[in-house]
Design a protein around this motif. Structure first.
Motif, PDB file in Angstrom:
ATOM      1  N   GLN A 162       0.802  -1.222   0.000  1.00  0.00           N
ATOM      2  CA  GLN A 162       0.000   0.000   0.000  1.00  0.00           C
ATOM      3  C   GLN A 162       0.836   1.273   0.000  1.00  0.00           C
ATOM      4  N   TRP A 163       2.083   1.196   0.474  1.00  0.00           N
ATOM      5  CA  TRP A 163       2.897   2.405   0.542  1.00  0.00           C
ATOM      6  C   TRP A 163       3.215   2.968  -0.837  1.00  0.00           C
ATOM      7  N   GLU A 164       3.428   2.098  -1.815  1.00  0.00           N
ATOM      8  CA  GLU A 164       3.716   2.622  -3.163  1.00  0.00           C
ATOM      9  C   GLU A 164       2.514   3.368  -3.710  1.00  0.00           C
ATOM     10  N   LEU A 165       1.346   2.743  -3.636  1.00  0.00           N
ATOM     11  CA  LEU A 165       0.139   3.394  -4.146  1.00  0.00           C
ATOM     12  C   LEU A 165      -0.179   4.649  -3.354  1.00  0.00           C
ATOM     13  N   GLY A 166      -0.086   4.577  -2.037  1.00  0.00           N
ATOM     14  CA  GLY A 166      -0.390   5.734  -1.209  1.00  0.00           C
ATOM     15  C   GLY A 166       0.558   6.889  -1.461  1.00  0.00           C
ATOM     16  N   SER A 167       1.854   6.606  -1.592  1.00  0.00           N
ATOM     17  CA  SER A 167       2.817   7.679  -1.835  1.00  0.00           C
ATOM     18  C   SER A 167       2.623   8.285  -3.220  1.00  0.00           C
ATOM     19  N   ARG A 168       2.219   7.455  -4.188  1.00  0.00           N
ATOM     20  CA  ARG A 168       1.958   7.977  -5.534  1.00  0.00           C
ATOM     21  C   ARG A 168       0.767   8.927  -5.521  1.00  0.00           C
ATOM     22  N   ILE A 169      -0.287   8.557  -4.802  1.00  0.00           N
ATOM     23  CA  ILE A 169      -1.474   9.408  -4.729  1.00  0.00           C
ATOM     24  C   ILE A 169      -1.149  10.718  -4.010  1.00  0.00           C
ATOM     25  N   LEU A 170      -0.463  10.635  -2.862  1.00  0.00           N
ATOM     26  CA  LEU A 170      -0.138  11.840  -2.107  1.00  0.00           C
ATOM     27  C   LEU A 170       0.801  12.756  -2.879  1.00  0.00           C
ATOM     28  N   PHE A 171       1.785  12.178  -3.549  1.00  0.00           N
ATOM     29  CA  PHE A 171       2.711  12.983  -4.345  1.00  0.00           C
ATOM     30  C   PHE A 171       1.965  13.699  -5.471  1.00  0.00           C
ATOM     31  N   GLY A 172       1.060  12.980  -6.130  1.00  0.00           N
ATOM     32  CA  GLY A 172       0.299  13.590  -7.216  1.00  0.00           C
ATOM     33  C   GLY A 172      -0.622  14.702  -6.739  1.00  0.00           C
ATOM     34  N   LEU A 173      -1.352  14.450  -5.648  1.00  0.00           N
ATOM     35  CA  LEU A 173      -2.284  15.461  -5.134  1.00  0.00           C
ATOM     36  C   LEU A 173      -1.540  16.694  -4.626  1.00  0.00           C
ATOM     37  N   ALA A 174      -0.449  16.476  -3.879  1.00  0.00           N
ATOM     38  CA  ALA A 174       0.319  17.608  -3.359  1.00  0.00           C
ATOM     39  C   ALA A 174       0.936  18.411  -4.493  1.00  0.00           C
ATOM     40  N   SER A 175       1.372  17.742  -5.544  1.00  0.00           N
ATOM     41  CA  SER A 175       1.957  18.442  -6.685  1.00  0.00           C
ATOM     42  C   SER A 175       0.911  19.283  -7.404  1.00  0.00           C
ATOM     43  N   VAL A 176      -0.297  18.758  -7.543  1.00  0.00           N
ATOM     44  CA  VAL A 176      -1.378  19.520  -8.187  1.00  0.00           C
ATOM     45  C   VAL A 176      -1.704  20.768  -7.384  1.00  0.00           C
ATOM     46  N   VAL A 177      -1.777  20.640  -6.061  1.00  0.00           N
ATOM     47  CA  VAL A 177      -2.041  21.798  -5.211  1.00  0.00           C
ATOM     48  C   VAL A 177      -0.932  22.834  -5.360  1.00  0.00           C
ATOM     49  N   ALA A 178       0.315  22.376  -5.354  1.00  0.00           N
ATOM     50  CA  ALA A 178       1.443  23.302  -5.484  1.00  0.00           C
ATOM     51  C   ALA A 178       1.416  24.026  -6.820  1.00  0.00           C
ATOM     52  N   LEU A 179       1.125  23.299  -7.890  1.00  0.00           N
ATOM     53  CA  LEU A 179       1.076  23.928  -9.217  1.00  0.00           C
ATOM     54  C   LEU A 179      -0.080  24.910  -9.339  1.00  0.00           C
ATOM     55  N   ALA A 180      -1.095  24.726  -8.507  1.00  0.00           N
ATOM     56  CA  ALA A 180      -2.273  25.594  -8.596  1.00  0.00           C
ATOM     57  C   ALA A 180      -2.135  26.869  -7.766  1.00  0.00           C
TER      58      ALA A 180
END
Length: 384
Positions: free
Chosen positions: A298-316
């Motif tokens: 679960q850590w791979e999937l969870g870290s991928r989701i968190l990295f993607g969501l945090a990156s979207v927020v930062a870019l916005a």
């Protein structure tokens, strides 16, 4: 501390926390793809000590739960054509068609290495795959047994030889089975899902921490099987390749066979609807995995989701220099993932996985969440 104070003063606590999440999740992603999954392309089972001086004779056990003439006419010849001097094929037919079973018996006249056993099908007393496999194991003449399914086929005439060679270094052998390739995006996504979820247990196994195999391509010795009195979780129609293997696996007794020539292909019987039903069915065993294994997956999937969501927020919402830094991390992750996925796909004999991988990378977390939601409801097919 001065750098941290500067970041806090410039971006606030919220921006600092966001940067921390992005950096930590980026690090987790790199760790998985470079140091965990990255073991697969360079793995060599030959580095492990031998427990046998030569390849042993093997029995290949295959359960049949229908009058599958496609298996008899197409798949069975591929198994019989294997380049290996000493093997037998044990077919366990579960059904009521006497003519079909007689056909199996007649094949033995031409190919004496075939043996066929029939279990009479009675709707009042359903036969599980474990029961059929148990009969096949008891019918096998050899100590070392390989297992596959009637809807899977070898991609080369070296499959048995390579898997048998694995027995020289372990009492349990596990190999890879991909999905049959066909046209269409759905087939690509299913094939990629199979490969990416297989590398979880393959990478763990090559690191010396095995916890499962795949029911289409694994094997063990009779001694290991009867030493624990056969299969466990007998109230379930699944688990012979994961819940049972985790019971008999010990550090150092598993050989991992990674070669395109040792790869099998499982036939696809539908599109995403069929695939989702299949994943829901076999995924019910996940609830019984050890906590450490669940966390690892679960850590791979969870870290991928968190990295993607945090990156979207930062870019916005963040300033341009913050966005630029996040963009660099996104490019670095994508580049690393694509390189490693292509290396792994080449080792496992998968073709053209890397070309559209970003589509899978984007949509697979949503599909995984959807599967978890479906699995909240009990699947009656699993239980006996």
């Amino acid at each position: 501390m001065e750098i941290i104070d500067f970041i806090i003063a410039h971006y606030g606590w919220e921006g600092t926390a966001l940067a921390g999440v992005i950096l930590i999740m980026f690090g987790v992603q790199l760790y998985y793809y470079l140091f965990i999954y990255g073991r697969i392309p360079k793995y060599k089972d030959s580095r492990r000590p031998e427990i046998l001086s030569e390849n042993p004779p093997v029995s290949v056990v295959i359960p049949l739960f229908s009058e599958d003439y496609t298996f008899v006419e197409e798949t069975l010849p591929l198994i019989l054509a294997q380049e290996y001097p000493s093997f037998e094929v044990v077919i366990v037919y579960v059904g009521r068609d006497t003519d079909f079973f007689d056909d199996l018996v007649r094949i033995r006249q031409t190919f004496p290495q075939i043996s066929a056993t029939k279990i009479e099908l009675n709707p009042r007393f359903p036969i599980s795959p474990k029961m059929a496999l148990n009969v096949g194991i008891k019918s096998a003449h050899y100590e070392h047994i390989l297992f596959t399914t009637s809807d899977s086929y070898p991609t080369s005439d070296r499959w048995i030889a390579l898997m048998a060679n694995g027995f020289r270094r372990g009492e349990i052998v596990i190999g890879y089975c991909g999905l049959e390739k066909s046209k269409g995006l759905s087939n690509y996504l299913m094939r990629t899902w199979r490969m990416m979820h297989s590398i979880d247990w393959l990478s763990s196994a090559v690191a010396g921490h095995p916890y499962r195999g795949t029911r289409q391509n694994y094997g063990f010795t009779k001694q290991r099987y009867f030493g624990v009195n056969g299969f466990n979780h007998l109230n379930m129609n699944i688990g012979e390749d994961d819940l049972f293997l985790s019971r008999i696996i010990a550090r150092g007794n598993v050989s991992v066979v990674l070669s395109p020539r040792a790869t099998l292909r499982e036939k696809c019987w539908g599109g995403l609807k069929w695939w989702t039903s299949t994943q829901r069915f076999f995924g019910a065993a996940f609830a019984f995995y050890p906590i450490r294994v669940k966390n690892f997956i679960q850590w791979e999937l969870g870290s991928r989701i968190l990295f993607g969501l945090a990156s979207v927020v930062a870019l916005a919402v963040m300033p341009w220099e913050f966005k630029a830094a996040v963009g660099v991390l996104l490019i670095a992750r994508v580049t690393t993932v694509l390189i490693e996925v292509r290396r792994i796909a080449k080792r496992l004999g998968e073709e053209k996985i890397g070309r559209r991988y970003l589509l899978y990378d984007l949509f697979s977390p949503m599909y995984a969440i959807w599967l978890r939601i479906l699995q909240l409801r009990k699947d009656e097919r699993v239980w006996r």
